[in-house]
Design an enzyme around this catalytic site. Structure first.
Site, PDB file in Angstrom:
ATOM      1  N   HIS A   6      53.027  -0.086  68.648  1.00  0.00           N
ATOM      2  CA  HIS A   6      52.021  -0.136  69.701  1.00  0.00           C
ATOM      3  C   HIS A   6      50.902  -1.070  69.257  1.00  0.00           C
ATOM      4  O   HIS A   6      50.736  -1.346  68.059  1.00  0.00           O
ATOM      5  CB  HIS A   6      51.429   1.252  69.959  1.00  0.00           C
ATOM      6  N   CYS A  33      52.190  -4.229  72.511  1.00  0.00           N
ATOM      7  CA  CYS A  33      51.290  -4.529  73.625  1.00  0.00           C
ATOM      8  C   CYS A  33      50.029  -5.207  73.103  1.00  0.00           C
ATOM      9  O   CYS A  33      49.581  -4.944  71.983  1.00  0.00           O
ATOM     10  CB  CYS A  33      50.916  -3.253  74.368  1.00  0.00           C
TER      11      CYS A  33
END
Length: 494
Positions: free
Chosen positions: A345, A386
């Protein structure tokens, strides 16, 4: 001390003084000095090579190398010795022998390559080359030349691996006649393997040093022209045979020394950190990244097939990431490249460790660039995460910073960072089939690595990913930045 007095003082050096001369020198100085004194004769070079190798295996090396040299050349040893001591800059030893450094410097010109009175001029220039090359550059030279020497000749390979003592490898190549000094005027010399490697690795100054030494020492104009033509032919021949050069602006990585492919695969996240580290935590718990193992297995398959030593780790905390990257960098001295994958992430310019601590991506890049072992080598940082812009309340209070600095822009040469998405947006990942970016990257390498260089492969990936659409019309555009100086090709696949 005038010139004539200097020569008179030379004759006062006694062989018994040589015991103390050796004691005043460290091993690196002894290696350089013996290279200059013994390297111009095949049998002498063979003898000193074995003596130096034996000394590397001893914790307390004692030797009588200089006394042996003096006995082998009773008429000329003093002049050879003092000039060689000047070339290696052994001022302490020379002062103990009663010499004035400035007068010796004016007499022997140790700072001017290719000009000598007694030492072979090519030995002086080769020694200068050894001093000018960094440890990494020396490692690449010995790896390249040793591979070529061993492919052309039978016999046992040299069982010594420390590039800090490059002169030892030069002695080995001299004894094998893979390189040749020629006579005192460098007529009949052959430094093809060295000049070709230096030119193909951007070390033009060192290549010119060897070429100019050959040309400037030729006794007649015709001989100078012949020497220049011989050097030119050697360079062209070596460039054609070079294992890493496909064209003047291309670098082809090899399967044998491809390097390490380090994969940090974050699937599960926790928040068990010390009080001091809580300021680096994500504001909210991070979700499990289903599908990331598909990416990991695909990367292992593809990069193993190209000869990379793949090291994959699951669910690594922030300190573990740093330790594993540092370890890979430390072990990259004689390898062609390093590739680091982080699957996690993240948000804009940051990526999460498995303990939910946010790390600054530019710090990771600086870490790769800070190591001498990777200087002028391709370094690839590939991140699947991301990169959305988050409002303040969705960000950690601080990013964890790696204690690393780079001191020169040159350290950032040959660095490539490939992000799964441009800043400000999410990176899409299917829970069953893996991420769009890593899947497309592996597909492109499968299809195109034999014909396309890395930058073009990533252009293909960007094109393919940007055309994809999710079930809700989601889209994604990868982001690549590079300081590669030339086209870099992945190693051939099995």
């Amino acid at each position: 001390m005038a010139g004539s007095n200097l020569l008179i003082h030379l004759d006062t050096i006694d062989q018994n003084d040589l015991i103390y001369v050796e004691r005043d020198m460290n091993f690196a100085q002894k290696v350089g000095l013996c290279f200059l004194l013994y390297g111009d004769d095949h049998s002498d070079a063979t003898y000193i090579l074995q003596k130096l190798l034996a000394m590397t295996r001893s914790d307390f090396p004692q030797s009588d190398l200089l006394i042996k040299f003096a006995k082998s050349r009773p008429e000329t040893w003093r002049r050879h010795l003092v000039e060689a001591l000047c070339i290696i800059g052994a001022r302490k030893v020379l002062r103990r022998l009663g010499f004035c450094w400035q007068e010796l410097r004016m007499h022997y010109l140790p700072h001017i390559a290719g000009i000598t009175l007694h030492v072979h001029p090519l030995l002086k220039s080769l020694y200068r080359m050894c001093e000018e090359l960094s440890l990494v550059q020396s490692g690449r030279l010995l790896l390249d030349v040793r591979e070529k020497v061993e492919s052309q000749q039978a016999g046992d390979p040299l069982r010594f691996y420390d590039p800090a003592y490059l002169e030892i490898f030069l002695l080995d190549w001299l004894t094998r006649r893979s390189i040749k000094l020629g006579d005192i005027n460098a007529a009949g010399s052959d430094v093809q393997l060295l000049v070709g490697h230096l030119k193909s690795n951007g070390l033009q100054a060192q290549a010119n040093l060897l070429k100019d030494t050959i040309i400037s020492n030729a006794p007649e104009p015709d001989a100078a022209g012949t020497a220049a033509m011989a050097v030119k032919q050697e360079i062209e021949s070596d460039n054609q045979q070079s294992y890493c050069s496909t064209q003047i602006d291309a670098l082809k990585l090899t399967r044998e020394n491809a390097g390490i492919a380090l994969i940090i695969n974050q699937q599960k996240f926790h928040r068990n950190v010390s009080r001091d580290n809580m300021k680096f935590l994500s504001p909210d718990p991070l979700r499990r990244r289903d599908g990331t193992d598909v990416d990991k297995e695909r990367l292992i398959e593809v990069f193993s097939s190209m000869g990379y030593n793949v090291e994959a780790y699951d669910n690594v905390d922030h300190m573990g990431i740093i330790e594993r990257i540092r370890s890979a960098c430390d072990r990259s001295l004689v390898r062609d490249s390093l590739v680091v994958f982080i699957l996690s992430h993240g948000f804009e310019e940051a990526v999460y460790a498995s303990n939910s601590i946010a790390m600054k991506i530019t710090d990771i890049e600086d870490l790769l660039c800070s190591y001498d072992t990777l200087y002028y080598k391709p370094k690839l940082l590939i991140i699947q995460a991301c990169q959305e812009k988050l409002v303040h309340k969705k960000k950690p209070n601080e990013l964890f910073r790696i204690d690393v600095t780079t001191v020169s822009p040159d350290q950032h040469i040959d660095m490539l960072r490939a992000m799964s998405t441009v800043n400000g947006y999410a990176a899409l990942r299917h829970t069953q089939t893996g991420s769009w970016f890593i899947g497309s990257l592996c597909d492109a390498i499968d299809r195109r690595s034999a014909s396309e260089h890395i930058a073009d492969i990533l252009t293909i990936v960007t094109n393919e990913v940007s055309k994809k659409r999710g079930s809700n019309d989601e889209s994604m555009v990868p982001n690549v930045k590079s300081t590669f100086r030339q086209h870099v090709y992945f190693p051939p696949r099995l």
